[in-house]
Scaffold this motif. Structure first.
Motif, PDB file in Angstrom:
ATOM      1  N   PRO A  45      -2.766  -9.643  -3.876  1.00  0.00           N
ATOM      2  CA  PRO A  45      -3.136  -9.163  -2.537  1.00  0.00           C
ATOM      3  C   PRO A  45      -1.953  -8.616  -1.754  1.00  0.00           C
ATOM      4  O   PRO A  45      -2.120  -7.712  -0.933  1.00  0.00           O
ATOM      5  N   ALA A  46      -0.745  -9.138  -1.994  1.00  0.00           N
ATOM      6  CA  ALA A  46       0.426  -8.626  -1.272  1.00  0.00           C
ATOM      7  C   ALA A  46       0.673  -7.166  -1.612  1.00  0.00           C
ATOM      8  O   ALA A  46       0.890  -6.323  -0.734  1.00  0.00           O
ATOM      9  N   THR A  47       0.639  -6.844  -2.898  1.00  0.00           N
ATOM     10  CA  THR A  47       0.824  -5.456  -3.309  1.00  0.00           C
ATOM     11  C   THR A  47      -0.320  -4.577  -2.813  1.00  0.00           C
ATOM     12  O   THR A  47      -0.109  -3.427  -2.414  1.00  0.00           O
ATOM     13  N   ALA A  48      -1.530  -5.124  -2.816  1.00  0.00           N
ATOM     14  CA  ALA A  48      -2.679  -4.355  -2.317  1.00  0.00           C
ATOM     15  C   ALA A  48      -2.490  -4.007  -0.844  1.00  0.00           C
ATOM     16  O   ALA A  48      -2.734  -2.867  -0.433  1.00  0.00           O
ATOM     17  N   VAL A  49      -2.043  -4.963  -0.038  1.00  0.00           N
ATOM     18  CA  VAL A  49      -1.800  -4.702   1.381  1.00  0.00           C
ATOM     19  C   VAL A  49      -0.719  -3.639   1.540  1.00  0.00           C
ATOM     20  O   VAL A  49      -0.859  -2.697   2.325  1.00  0.00           O
ATOM     21  N   ALA A  50       0.372  -3.778   0.799  1.00  0.00           N
ATOM     22  CA  ALA A  50       1.475  -2.816   0.900  1.00  0.00           C
ATOM     23  C   ALA A  50       1.005  -1.407   0.573  1.00  0.00           C
ATOM     24  O   ALA A  50       1.324  -0.442   1.273  1.00  0.00           O
TER      25      ALA A  50
END
Length: 220
Positions: free
Chosen positions: A42-47
Motif C-alpha cells: 500500500p505504501a508504494t500504491a499511495v506514492a
C-alpha cells in the motif's frame, strides 16, 4: 488571538490507492515532512497514485490548492523517488538527472544552473559519466533524488521501504532544497522505524486485503 494559518502544500481527501486500503487523509505544510506508514504494497500504491503514475480508487489529491487528481504527472509539480530509484540503465548519471527537465518546459530557464548546484550538493560530480549499475545503492538514491528535485517540484514523494546504508534522508532533503526556500514539502512512504526517524507527522494506512497464497516449502 488566533494562531497564523499554516499553508498546506499537499492534501489528500479520502484517498484510496488500492482496493481494501483504508482512506488516507493527510495534510503536509509548506517545507514539512509527513509519513504514510504502511507496508510496502500500500505504501508504494499511495506514492504512485500521488505522483500520478496510477489512478486512485477514490479520493482527491490537492497541491497548493490545485486539484491534480486527474492531471498527468508532468502537470502536477510533484517529484517522485520510487523504491530502488528506477534509474534508466542505458543513460549516464548526468542524463538521468536531466531527463525530467527536458520534459518540463517551465523549468528550462533555470534547469542548467539548478541541476549543477544539485550535483554539487549531493556530491554526484564524480559519477556523472557513469551508468547506474556502477553506483552504490546510496549513490543511486542520491541520483534519483536529484532527478526528482531538478524539476523544482512543489511536493516530493519518497517511497523508501527499507533503510539504505549511507543515506540520511533529512540531511539529503536539506541539501536538495532550493536556496532561499522554506524547504521541500515531502511525503515519505515507509513502515520502517529507521527510515521514519525524526518524522513527527505520521499517518498509518491499513491494508485489509487478504494475504497471498502460501508457497509450498522447498525441500533440499
Amino acid at each position: 488571538m488566533r494562531p497564523p494559518e499554516v499553508m498546506v502544500t499537499l492534501r489528500t481527501l479520502d484517498l484510496v490507492a488500492v482496493p481494501d486500503m483504508s482512506p488516507l487523509d493527510v495534510e503536509v505544510a509548506v517545507g514539512a515532512t509527513a509519513a504514510v506508514v504502511a507496508p510496502p504494497r500500500p505504501a508504494t500504491a499511495v506514492a504512485r497514485v500521488v505522483a500520478g503514475l496510477a489512478a486512485p480508487v477514490t479520493g482527491r489529491i490537492l497541491v497548493g490548492g490545485r486539484d491534480v487528481t486527474d492531471l498527468p504527472p508532468l502537470r502536477r509539480r510533484i517529484g517522485y523517488v520510487p523504491a530502488g530509484g528506477a534509474l534508466l540503465p542505458h543513460l549516464t548519471v548526468g542524463r538521468n538527472i536531466s531527463y525530467g527537465q527536458r520534459r518540463r518546459r517551465w523549468v528550462r530557464e533555470v534547469a542548467e544552473s539548478w541541476a549543477a548546484l544539485l550535483v554539487d550538493r549531493l556530491e554526484l560530480a564524480p559519477t556523472l559519466g557513469l551508468r547506474p549499475h556502477l553506483l552504490s545503492e546510496a549513490q543511486r538514491f542520491r541520483v534519483a533524488l536529484a532527478r526528482a528535485m531538478a524539476c523544482l517540484p512543489e511536493v516530493l514523494v519518497v517511497d523508501l521501504p527499507t533503510p539504505i546504508d549511507g543515506v540520511r534522508l533529512p540531511d539529503l532533503l536539506d541539501r536538495a532544497a532550493p536556496p532561499d526556500d522554506p524547504g521541500v514539502t515531502v511525503l515519505l512512504c515507509s513502515a520502517d522505524e529507521e527510515v521514519l526517524a525524526g518524522v513527527r507527522t505520521r499517518v498509518p494506512v491499513g491494508d485489509d486485503s487478504p494475504p497471498g497464497p502460501a508457497r509450498p516449502a522447498v525441500r533440499s
